[in-house]
Write a protein that holds these residues in place. Sequence first.
Motif, PDB file in Angstrom:
ATOM      1  N   TYR A  23       0.843  -1.206   0.006  1.00 43.13           N
ATOM      2  CA  TYR A  23       0.001   0.048   0.102  1.00 43.13           C
ATOM      3  C   TYR A  23       0.720   1.397  -0.107  1.00 43.13           C
ATOM      4  O   TYR A  23       0.066   2.374  -0.073  1.00 43.13           O
ATOM      5  CB  TYR A  23      -0.920   0.000   1.212  1.00 43.13           C
ATOM      6  CG  TYR A  23      -1.857  -1.011   1.119  1.00 43.13           C
ATOM      7  CD1 TYR A  23      -2.975  -1.078   0.303  1.00 43.13           C
ATOM      8  CD2 TYR A  23      -1.785  -2.245   1.845  1.00 43.13           C
ATOM      9  CE1 TYR A  23      -3.828  -1.994  -0.028  1.00 43.13           C
ATOM     10  CE2 TYR A  23      -2.795  -3.174   1.706  1.00 43.13           C
ATOM     11  CZ  TYR A  23      -3.849  -3.128   1.014  1.00 43.13           C
ATOM     12  OH  TYR A  23      -4.800  -4.267   0.839  1.00 43.13           O
ATOM     13  N   SER A  24       2.151   1.114   0.079  1.00 43.91           N
ATOM     14  CA  SER A  24       2.996   2.515   0.365  1.00 43.91           C
ATOM     15  C   SER A  24       3.235   3.109  -1.137  1.00 43.91           C
ATOM     16  O   SER A  24       3.594   4.154  -1.260  1.00 43.91           O
ATOM     17  CB  SER A  24       4.252   2.149   0.786  1.00 43.91           C
ATOM     18  OG  SER A  24       4.944   1.468   0.130  1.00 43.91           O
ATOM     19  N   ASN A  25       2.850   2.545  -2.086  1.00 43.29           N
ATOM     20  CA  ASN A  25       3.153   2.541  -3.546  1.00 43.29           C
ATOM     21  C   ASN A  25       4.336   3.330  -3.807  1.00 43.29           C
ATOM     22  O   ASN A  25       4.523   4.496  -4.163  1.00 43.29           O
ATOM     23  CB  ASN A  25       2.032   3.696  -3.838  1.00 43.29           C
ATOM     24  CG  ASN A  25       1.790   3.844  -5.300  1.00 43.29           C
ATOM     25  OD1 ASN A  25       2.215   3.128  -6.159  1.00 43.29           O
ATOM     26  ND2 ASN A  25       1.198   5.038  -5.795  1.00 43.29           N
ATOM     27  N   SER A  28       5.313   6.597  -1.584  1.00 48.13           N
ATOM     28  CA  SER A  28       4.838   7.600  -1.844  1.00 48.13           C
ATOM     29  C   SER A  28       3.598   8.009  -0.878  1.00 48.13           C
ATOM     30  O   SER A  28       3.057   9.190  -1.145  1.00 48.13           O
ATOM     31  CB  SER A  28       4.465   7.755  -3.440  1.00 48.13           C
ATOM     32  OG  SER A  28       3.285   6.825  -3.720  1.00 48.13           O
ATOM     33  N   HIS A  29       2.998   7.102  -0.187  1.00 49.47           N
ATOM     34  CA  HIS A  29       2.108   7.393   0.756  1.00 49.47           C
ATOM     35  C   HIS A  29       2.517   7.398   2.166  1.00 49.47           C
ATOM     36  O   HIS A  29       3.153   6.270   2.516  1.00 49.47           O
ATOM     37  CB  HIS A  29       0.851   6.300   0.573  1.00 49.47           C
ATOM     38  CG  HIS A  29       0.169   6.166  -0.704  1.00 49.47           C
ATOM     39  ND1 HIS A  29       0.255   5.329  -1.643  1.00 49.47           N
ATOM     40  CD2 HIS A  29      -0.648   7.330  -1.137  1.00 49.47           C
ATOM     41  CE1 HIS A  29      -0.503   5.886  -2.852  1.00 49.47           C
ATOM     42  NE2 HIS A  29      -1.190   6.873  -2.465  1.00 49.47           N
ATOM     43  N   LEU A  30       2.416   8.174   2.972  1.00 54.23           N
ATOM     44  CA  LEU A  30       3.073   8.505   4.471  1.00 54.23           C
ATOM     45  C   LEU A  30       2.777   7.246   4.978  1.00 54.23           C
ATOM     46  O   LEU A  30       3.661   6.692   5.706  1.00 54.23           O
ATOM     47  CB  LEU A  30       2.807   9.750   4.959  1.00 54.23           C
ATOM     48  CG  LEU A  30       3.393  10.042   6.330  1.00 54.23           C
ATOM     49  CD1 LEU A  30       5.050  10.011   6.165  1.00 54.23           C
ATOM     50  CD2 LEU A  30       2.918  11.223   6.744  1.00 54.23           C
ATOM     51  N   TRP A  31       1.403   7.101   5.572  1.00 57.05           N
ATOM     52  CA  TRP A  31       1.092   6.124   6.697  1.00 57.05           C
ATOM     53  C   TRP A  31       1.584   4.581   6.301  1.00 57.05           C
ATOM     54  O   TRP A  31       1.974   3.985   7.160  1.00 57.05           O
ATOM     55  CB  TRP A  31      -0.256   6.401   7.377  1.00 57.05           C
ATOM     56  CG  TRP A  31      -0.251   7.707   7.799  1.00 57.05           C
ATOM     57  CD1 TRP A  31      -1.126   8.640   7.558  1.00 57.05           C
ATOM     58  CD2 TRP A  31       0.276   8.303   8.986  1.00 57.05           C
ATOM     59  NE1 TRP A  31      -0.968   9.936   8.320  1.00 57.05           N
ATOM     60  CE2 TRP A  31       0.029   9.444   8.926  1.00 57.05           C
ATOM     61  CE3 TRP A  31       1.352   7.746   9.837  1.00 57.05           C
ATOM     62  CZ2 TRP A  31       0.469  10.395  10.241  1.00 57.05           C
ATOM     63  CZ3 TRP A  31       1.779   8.311  10.931  1.00 57.05           C
ATOM     64  CH2 TRP A  31       1.452   9.571  10.990  1.00 57.05           C
ATOM     65  N   PRO A  32       1.242   4.186   5.007  1.00 54.60           N
ATOM     66  CA  PRO A  32       1.608   3.048   4.904  1.00 54.60           C
ATOM     67  C   PRO A  32       3.138   2.822   4.832  1.00 54.60           C
ATOM     68  O   PRO A  32       3.893   1.727   5.077  1.00 54.60           O
ATOM     69  CB  PRO A  32       1.110   2.506   3.508  1.00 54.60           C
ATOM     70  CG  PRO A  32      -0.183   3.456   3.181  1.00 54.60           C
ATOM     71  CD  PRO A  32       0.427   4.687   3.984  1.00 54.60           C
ATOM     72  N   SER A  33       3.924   3.659   4.498  1.00 58.07           N
ATOM     73  CA  SER A  33       5.384   3.760   4.438  1.00 58.07           C
ATOM     74  C   SER A  33       5.825   3.877   5.663  1.00 58.07           C
ATOM     75  O   SER A  33       6.772   3.248   6.049  1.00 58.07           O
ATOM     76  CB  SER A  33       5.870   5.143   3.697  1.00 58.07           C
ATOM     77  OG  SER A  33       5.634   4.963   2.255  1.00 58.07           O
TER      78      SER A  33
END
Length: 108
Positions: A23-25, A28-33
């Motif tokens: 889900y971090s793509n 590029s997505h903060l919370w999944p990262s």
Amino acid sequence: MMGYLYLGLAVVGEIAGTSFLKYSNGFSHLWPSVGVVVGYVMCFYFLSLAFRSINLSIAYAMWSGVGTVVITLISVFILRESINLASVIGITLILLGSIILNLFGSAH
């Protein structure tokens, strides 16, 4: 006995980190990262504690084997990704190898 508890927590961290990675793509997505980093830090911390009482070869085989099987189940049943017979056979062999190492590995 604590080694196996630590190993279980390491597997949970790996599963969480790998799931968030999807889900971090590409981070590029903060919370999944953040979830990826937290999951893997937890994973490697507890894996290092497991190595105090479980041989490296056995702990690593179990960690990677169980993690692979659970992530595959998540990808198939939650993410609805497809899987073929060859993948099922390969993952079954990984799981069986982990079990055999645990039952008959050099630590026993």
